[in-house]
Design an enzyme around this catalytic site. Sequence first.
Site, PDB file in Angstrom:
ATOM      1  N   GLU A 157       0.829  -1.207   0.000  1.00  0.00           N
ATOM      2  CA  GLU A 157       0.000   0.000   0.000  1.00  0.00           C
ATOM      3  C   GLU A 157       0.861   1.254   0.000  1.00  0.00           C
ATOM      4  O   GLU A 157       1.528   1.541   0.994  1.00  0.00           O
ATOM      5  CB  GLU A 157      -0.899   0.006   1.238  1.00  0.00           C
ATOM      6  CG  GLU A 157      -1.772   1.247   1.298  1.00  0.00           C
ATOM      7  CD  GLU A 157      -2.619   1.333   2.556  1.00  0.00           C
ATOM      8  OE1 GLU A 157      -2.276   0.676   3.557  1.00  0.00           O
ATOM      9  OE2 GLU A 157      -3.599   2.075   2.527  1.00  0.00           O
ATOM     10  N   GLU A 251     -11.595   2.900   4.934  1.00  0.00           N
ATOM     11  CA  GLU A 251     -10.642   3.075   6.037  1.00  0.00           C
ATOM     12  C   GLU A 251     -10.729   4.555   6.398  1.00  0.00           C
ATOM     13  O   GLU A 251     -10.088   5.402   5.784  1.00  0.00           O
ATOM     14  CB  GLU A 251      -9.229   2.697   5.599  1.00  0.00           C
ATOM     15  CG  GLU A 251      -8.268   2.724   6.778  1.00  0.00           C
ATOM     16  CD  GLU A 251      -6.825   2.618   6.331  1.00  0.00           C
ATOM     17  OE1 GLU A 251      -6.078   1.854   6.954  1.00  0.00           O
ATOM     18  OE2 GLU A 251      -6.436   3.310   5.369  1.00  0.00           O
TER      19      GLU A 251
END
Length: 293
Positions: A157, A251
Amino acid sequence: MSLAVKFGLAVSTADALPSAFVVFRDDLCRVVDRCAALGYDGVELALRSASQVDVPAIRRRLAATGLEIPCISSGQVFAADGLYFTHPDEAIRRAAVDRITGMIRLAAEFGAKVNTGRVRGIVPEGETTATATARYLDCLGQCAGVAEPLGVELIVEPVNRYEVNFINSCAEGLDIVRRSSRPSVKLMPDLFHMNIEDPSFRESIEAARDYITYVHVADSNRLAPGWGHMPFAEIFGILSDIDYRGYLTAEILPRPDPDSAAQQAIRFLNQELKHAHDTKKPSEGVRRRGHRL
Ligand code: LER
Ligand code: MN
């Protein structure tokens, strides 16, 4: 063109750091029930250690609700415990790899991926990106050696420059994924970080289309989608164009309160998908599971 996506929410245990980017911090079985009631397809577990999960108990809640665990994330291994793959001290790197391999074994129980987000670490002061990259690839390779026989994917990520100074943009993430030469290593864009680092959502997503298997979503201010100025309609169009078929996991910050944030995220994502569907393919229906665009 069709796009079948599922919606997830990043959650954690009651003792998660205040700085963890999760909506619910609670007993994980209770969290599974809450997310199922809200209409999510899955929960991403943000953990410090695999030992935080009572596997049989969670399995029972997943079976009862139909929810999935698409991903286990590990940011707290970095943020709470200071363990990371680029650390100059070999013993710390080994401890980071041990922690992640525990999560890989846990992920294998649930068919989940493992996010190697901030645990990748930073370029330590006085060191070069080349040294950090070599350490990182070595640790990632060790993890891949455990993950591959278990069929677990490791996702890289890119994270914005204000949190780490290593692998910030999707182009940098894609480069590392390719250099790892490991079939289990894939890319996971996070729209919040992309909005800071990437020159173009379309160019980055199209360039990485063969490697993107999971996506984090948030609005521009990291609130629930719809409460900032992220160009969601454009992004859903791009994901549809690359035929993305995976999770979009929110998120986000638990503001103004966890329930309102969780409700807003799923409501807005469903609405955006429907809008994209209506715009692109008026003849196809939108399904609740594997929402089809
Ligand atoms: C951190 O900002 C983040 O996006 C996490 O998913 C990675 O640990
Ligand atoms: Mn993220």
